[in-house]
Structures are given as C-alpha cells and as structure tokens.
Design a protein around this motif. Structure first.
Motif, PDB file in Angstrom:
ATOM      1  N   TRP A 276       0.792  -1.223   0.000  1.00 41.05           N
ATOM      2  CA  TRP A 276       0.000   0.000   0.000  1.00 41.05           C
ATOM      3  C   TRP A 276       0.828   1.279   0.000  1.00 41.05           C
ATOM      4  O   TRP A 276       0.414   2.302  -0.531  1.00 41.05           O
ATOM      5  N   HIS A 277       2.023   1.250   0.591  1.00 42.24           N
ATOM      6  CA  HIS A 277       2.832   2.459   0.736  1.00 42.24           C
ATOM      7  C   HIS A 277       3.608   2.821  -0.528  1.00 42.24           C
ATOM      8  O   HIS A 277       4.217   3.886  -0.606  1.00 42.24           O
ATOM      9  N   LYS A 314      -7.432   4.491  -1.603  1.00 46.20           N
ATOM     10  CA  LYS A 314      -7.151   5.847  -1.119  1.00 46.20           C
ATOM     11  C   LYS A 314      -7.488   5.973   0.366  1.00 46.20           C
ATOM     12  O   LYS A 314      -6.703   6.520   1.149  1.00 46.20           O
ATOM     13  N   GLU A 315      -8.636   5.453   0.769  1.00 45.45           N
ATOM     14  CA  GLU A 315      -9.034   5.577   2.171  1.00 45.45           C
ATOM     15  C   GLU A 315      -8.174   4.693   3.080  1.00 45.45           C
ATOM     16  O   GLU A 315      -7.921   5.057   4.237  1.00 45.45           O
ATOM     17  N   PHE A 316      -7.728   3.575   2.570  1.00 43.37           N
ATOM     18  CA  PHE A 316      -6.811   2.736   3.347  1.00 43.37           C
ATOM     19  C   PHE A 316      -5.519   3.502   3.633  1.00 43.37           C
ATOM     20  O   PHE A 316      -5.015   3.509   4.753  1.00 43.37           O
ATOM     21  N   ARG A 317      -5.006   4.178   2.612  1.00 44.16           N
ATOM     22  CA  ARG A 317      -3.787   4.975   2.788  1.00 44.16           C
ATOM     23  C   ARG A 317      -4.018   6.141   3.736  1.00 44.16           C
ATOM     24  O   ARG A 317      -3.168   6.456   4.580  1.00 44.16           O
ATOM     25  N   LEU A 318      -5.177   6.791   3.607  1.00 41.46           N
ATOM     26  CA  LEU A 318      -5.479   7.913   4.493  1.00 41.46           C
ATOM     27  C   LEU A 318      -5.589   7.469   5.947  1.00 41.46           C
ATOM     28  O   LEU A 318      -5.133   8.158   6.865  1.00 41.46           O
ATOM     29  N   LYS A 320      -4.085   4.899   7.294  1.00 42.82           N
ATOM     30  CA  LYS A 320      -2.715   4.620   7.744  1.00 42.82           C
ATOM     31  C   LYS A 320      -1.997   5.936   8.065  1.00 42.82           C
ATOM     32  O   LYS A 320      -1.290   6.037   9.073  1.00 42.82           O
ATOM     33  N   ALA A 321      -2.199   6.927   7.190  1.00 42.83           N
ATOM     34  CA  ALA A 321      -1.567   8.233   7.417  1.00 42.83           C
ATOM     35  C   ALA A 321      -2.101   8.890   8.682  1.00 42.83           C
ATOM     36  O   ALA A 321      -1.347   9.529   9.441  1.00 42.83           O
ATOM     37  N   ALA A 336       3.097  11.813   4.012  1.00 40.74           N
ATOM     38  CA  ALA A 336       2.443  11.761   2.698  1.00 40.74           C
ATOM     39  C   ALA A 336       3.151  10.773   1.784  1.00 40.74           C
ATOM     40  O   ALA A 336       2.519   9.890   1.180  1.00 40.74           O
ATOM     41  N   PHE A 337       4.468  10.893   1.663  1.00 42.21           N
ATOM     42  CA  PHE A 337       5.229   9.991   0.796  1.00 42.21           C
ATOM     43  C   PHE A 337       5.239   8.564   1.343  1.00 42.21           C
ATOM     44  O   PHE A 337       5.139   7.589   0.590  1.00 42.21           O
ATOM     45  N   GLU A 338       5.329   8.444   2.667  1.00 40.20           N
ATOM     46  CA  GLU A 338       5.341   7.116   3.293  1.00 40.20           C
ATOM     47  C   GLU A 338       4.010   6.392   3.080  1.00 40.20           C
ATOM     48  O   GLU A 338       3.953   5.158   3.070  1.00 40.20           O
TER      49      GLU A 338
END
Length: 368
Positions: A276-277, A314-318, A320-321, A336-338
């Motif tokens: 995902w990253h 996108k929501e999975f990444r958000l 995590k962020a 953001a990059f991670e």
C-alpha cells in the motif's frame, strides 16, 4: 528459559487418555533435555493437542517428545506465560480428580476471539466529555464480559481483544455490547462514536509465529474493513447454531462472513498491507496480482466494504496516514510519501476531503 507451545495432530482412534499417557511419558524424560512440561490441552473433536513446555530451544522440545513417545509436533511457537493464561485460563495441569492414577485433560484450546473498536483517532471529545464516555463505555463492556465469561487479553481507551471458551457466550455478549452502545454514546453528537465488533475463532498454534495470530488478524481486519458494524465468521455462526439447536443469529444486525469472502479478505489484505505504501501501487496492479478482472474486484470489494477499489485504496492509505500523524511518526511531507501519495499537496487535499480537517490542523488539535 523460553516457553513454547506446540501443536500435535491426533490420529483417528487416539483419545484424551492416550494423550494423557504421552504427557506422562514426557514428564519421565524431560530432565534429560532440560525441559519442563507445564501442561497440555486435548481436543478429541478437532483431533488436536497442544503442549506448553519450558525448553532451552525448539530442538530440545522435539527430542524430548521423540524419546518419550515418538510423536513430533507439527508446529512450535514461542509464547509468553501471561498471554497464554489470558487466552486459555491456565498454565498448569488442572487438579487431578481423587482416586485417579492418570490426569486425563480433555480440554480444548479452541477459542472464539472478539475484537471491539470504537475510535479512528479523529473524533475526539472535550476532555470531560471524553472521560464520561470512556467510563460509561468501559463499565458497560466490563459488565457484559463478566456476565458472559469473556477473558480480556488487552484493551485501551478504544479497543478490546477478548477470548471466549463458549461460542454462545461470545455471540450473546457481542450482541449485548452492540445493543447497549447507543445508551453510552453522547447524545450531542452520536456520529462521533462508532462501534465495530468482530468474532472469529481458532486454535493457539498454526503456521504463524504468534499465539492465535490467524484468528486475531482475521477479526481485526473484519473490524477495520467490513462495512457492517457487527461481523462474525461462518465458522462462528455454524458453531453457534450447533450449540443452540439450530437457533440463528439476527441477520438484520449481524453480518455472517462467508468462507469465500473470508478467503478474499485474507488474500486482499495480505497483499495490500505489503504494497500500500508504494506510490506506483494502483488498482490495475493489484487486480492483476490477485487474479481478478477489474469488474470482479469492484464487485467483491463493494460487497465487503461498500467502496470501489480506487476509493478503498485511497481511504486505506489515508487511515494509515492518520495513525502516523496521531503517533507523530514524521512531518506531513514524510507521512504523505510514506503513505503512497505522490505529493504533500495532493495528500492534504485528500485528507481534508475525507476528514474535513487539514493535516496541519489535525496535528495541532489531536496528537498525543
């Protein structure tokens, strides 16, 4: 000295009495290998047995078993004494019945695990209101767990991991907690608190490295990913019906995850949590990697999550962020990059659209 738990597959015809005899043979020779047999669990129905043994290393444990009775374990993991007792209720042999020579323990290590989640690190109440909610919530949960014999493995302000010996207790307890939640949620903003509950089941030693890892991972993913707030596996449902003469759970309030959906969820999350990253990881990439067409992936994901593949990723990444921001694991650009976003500006835009607050403002208001 390290503590290990091993798993034995019991051949047809081997009974709890046979397993008790093998345990006694272990105790006779354990000193030759520097081992100490603590206890064991035997499940005649599922044809499994689990031994808890202090040993210098895994080889010493295997050599002891081989010398005693020749039954090598199929899997061995290192465990923590306190955690074992939390899950299974004991770390020693139960007291032997009077006037019996052999201590026969027909006690399954199979457990139903409950994961409860109530927070996403975003919605925070004012200090006094948060304290009131927390007290009411934990008091309510504690009362239900005590009534239905749930053993708390770990908890914090917003999450629980609980072990149950009885499937019926686990299901009824989850239903009560789910029903009572509306009475402890602040009336001024009920949308700020959501409750997710998931039930899975399994045994302590599998091919994974940690105790009950498969069941914990599945229940946690069900809580995080499935769109319905209360989910149980197909196995938990089948066992509940069996224990209750085919009585069924209320399917209007409980989602029963089919075996095929469980397999897809595991396949999906194993893959996405590894990739995902990466900024070049997109829907085309993971639909091909999982062996589904875009339409198949879209249909399966919407069934589980209510989202399209693009939105899900996108929501999975958000999410995590959001956790990284909450734990202060870097500045906004680094996170953001991670998290797989190509630019901090685009990340901030997506974050605001999802959470209605800029990352910079979130850091000011919500971090530890």
């Amino acid at each position: 000295m390290p503590l290990y738990m091993d798993r034995h597959e019991i051949p047809e015809g081997v009974t709890a009495e046979h397993v008790a005899q093998m345990h006694q043979e272990d105790l006779k020779v354990q000193h030759l290998y520097g081992c100490k047999g603590m206890t064991y669990w035997c499940d005649e129905q599922r044809r499994t047995a689990f031994c808890l043994i202090e040993a210098p290393n895994k080889k010493a444990l295997q050599d002891m078993h081989n010398h005693a009775h020749g039954e090598y374990p199929h899997s061995i993991i290192e465990v923590n004494e306190t955690i074992v007792e939390s899950f299974l209720g004991r770390i020693e042999d139960p007291e032997k019945s009077q006037n019996t020579e052999l201590n026969i323990i027909n006690d399954p290590a199979f457990r139903v695990l409950m994961v409860i989640e109530t927070s996403n690190y975003l919605d925070r109440l004012e200090a006094n209101q948060f304290t009131i909610f927390t007290q009411k919530f934990h008091n309510s949960v504690a009362k239900r767990l005590n009534k239905f014999n749930g053993r708390i493995i770990k908890k914090d302000n917003n999450n629980y991991l609980v072990s149950f010996k009885s499937v019926t207790d686990a299901v009824l307890c989850a239903q009560k907690i789910h029903f009572q939640f509306k009475y402890v949620t602040p009336k001024f903003d009920p949308s700020s608190r959501k409750l997710n509950i998931a039930l899975s089941s399994g045994t302590p030693v599998t091919t994974k490295e940690n105790i009950f890892e498969e069941a914990i991972t599945l229940a946690t993913r069900m809580c995080d990913i499935i769109k319905e707030p209360f989910v149980i596996t197909n196995e938990v449902n089948a066992l509940y019906e069996s224990e209750n003469r085919n009585a069924t759970v209320d399917r209007a309030s409980v989602r029963i995850l089919r075996a095929t959906d469980e397999k897809f969820l595991t396949q999906l999350m194993d893959f996405i949590e590894d990739k995902w990253h990466k900024s070049d990881f997109n829907v085309n990439y993971f639909s091909k990697a999982l062996g589904y067409s875009k339409s198949q992936l879209n249909r399966k994901l919407k069934n589980l999550t209510g989202q399209s593949p693009n939105n899900f990723l996108k929501e999975f990444r958000l999410h995590k962020a959001l956790k990284l921001l909450y734990k202060q694991h870097g500045n906004i650009s680094e996170i953001a990059f991670e998290s797989g976003f190509n630019s901090p500006a685009y990340f901030s835009k997506c974050f605001f659209e999802k959470y209605h607050i800029l990352p910079s403002k979130y850091i000011q208001q919500h971090t530890i």
